[in-house]
Design a protein around this motif. Structure first.
Motif, short mmCIF file in Angstrom:
data_model
loop_
_atom_site.label_atom_id
_atom_site.label_comp_id
_atom_site.label_asym_id
_atom_site.label_seq_id
_atom_site.Cartn_x
_atom_site.Cartn_y
_atom_site.Cartn_z
N ARG A 185 -3.56 8.03 2.73
CA ARG A 185 -4.41 8.70 3.71
C ARG A 185 -3.68 8.94 5.03
O ARG A 185 -3.99 9.89 5.75
N ASN A 188 -5.32 3.06 8.44
CA ASN A 188 -5.39 3.73 7.15
C ASN A 188 -5.29 5.25 7.27
O ASN A 188 -4.87 5.92 6.33
N THR A 189 -5.69 5.78 8.43
CA THR A 189 -5.76 7.23 8.61
C THR A 189 -5.08 7.62 9.92
O THR A 189 -4.83 6.78 10.79
N ASN A 219 -7.28 -2.05 11.43
CA ASN A 219 -6.13 -1.71 10.60
C ASN A 219 -5.89 -0.21 10.63
O ASN A 219 -6.70 0.55 11.16
N LYS A 245 3.32 3.58 6.60
CA LYS A 245 2.83 2.86 7.78
C LYS A 245 3.71 1.66 8.13
O LYS A 245 3.81 1.27 9.29
N ASP A 304 -0.88 -3.77 7.81
CA ASP A 304 -1.38 -2.69 8.66
C ASP A 304 -2.40 -3.14 9.70
O ASP A 304 -3.29 -2.39 10.09
N SER A 337 -0.04 4.19 1.59
CA SER A 337 -0.24 4.97 2.82
C SER A 337 -0.64 6.41 2.52
O SER A 337 -0.26 7.34 3.24
N ASP A 366 -7.07 6.34 12.77
CA ASP A 366 -6.84 4.92 13.05
C ASP A 366 -5.60 4.74 13.91
O ASP A 366 -5.58 3.91 14.82
N GLY A 419 0.81 -1.22 0.00
CA GLY A 419 0.00 0.00 0.00
C GLY A 419 0.85 1.27 0.00
O GLY A 419 2.00 1.26 0.42
#
Length: 205
Positions: A18, A190-191, A188, A23, A100, A16, A194, A14
């Motif tokens: 966002r 993502n932001t 997980n 991450k 994540d 990352s 989170d 990914g």
């Protein structure tokens, strides 16, 4: 370890976007603790005969204790990454996690690794979303690879949607009840929000 040897696959490709930072390099357990990618590898190693990380910047991780596999179709999302990982494994099946998900309970992961099932994939369902399998906390057999490839070639990119077309087995609510009643394993990052939530969880544990 399960009766049949498993590969461990970490999907780590990914971008990352966002979150605003990579991450995979987060050190949620302090400066002396592992980064997020190292933590995922550490979870798989006791259960698997080999560990594979799917990502496209392997040169930036020279000391990673795992075999790095490039995503054959960069930007193809989790489905493309999963296909690349399954193609690279040297065993009949793989235990797959996303990079994540820092709160995966080791006991739950072990239960999945040892769970007997007849089918292509063993994937638990989110108790809050019945019928929605968790494709990146799952065991995939080699038999899943060709259907995944066909779906990808047909333009599908939603891994969860493809999963429901396979011979998918849900271990049922007893998995959560016995090994992870709070379903922490599904959380997980993502932001930034989170990340705050996960940090609070870790302080409690």
């Amino acid at each position: 370890m399960s009766e049949h040897p498993l590969s461990g696959i970490v999907i780590a490709g990914g971008r990352s976007r966002r979150l605003g930072t990579d991450k995979r390099r987060l050190r949620l357990w302090g400066d002396q603790g592992p980064h997020l990618l190292g933590h995922a590898i550490d979870l798989l190693k006791p259960l698997c005969v080999e560990t594979i990380v799917v990502m496209n910047d392997g040169a930036a991780w020279p000391d990673l204790p795992a075999r790095i596999v490039a995503d054959e179709e960069p930007g193809s999302g989790a489905l493309g990454g999963l296909i690349s990982g399954l193609q690279a494994m040297h065993t009949p099946a793989a235990l797959v996690v996303a990079v994540d998900m820092p709160l995966i309970e080791p006991a739950l992961l072990s239960a999945l690794a040892h769970w007997p099932f007849v089918g292509d994939v063993l994937a638990p369902t989110d108790p809050g979303a019945p019928g929605s399998p968790q494709p990146l906390l799952a065991v995939y057999r080699q038999s899943a690879l060709d259907p995944l490839r066909r779906a990808f070639a047909a333009g599908e990119r939603r891994l969860q949607a493809v999963l429901t077309t396979l011979r998918w087995v849900d271990p049922g609510p007893e998995l959560w009840q016995q090994f992870d009643p709070e379903c922490r394993s599904l959380v997980n990052i993502n932001t930034p929000e989170d990340l705050v939530t996960v940090s609070r969880w870790l302080k409690k544990s």
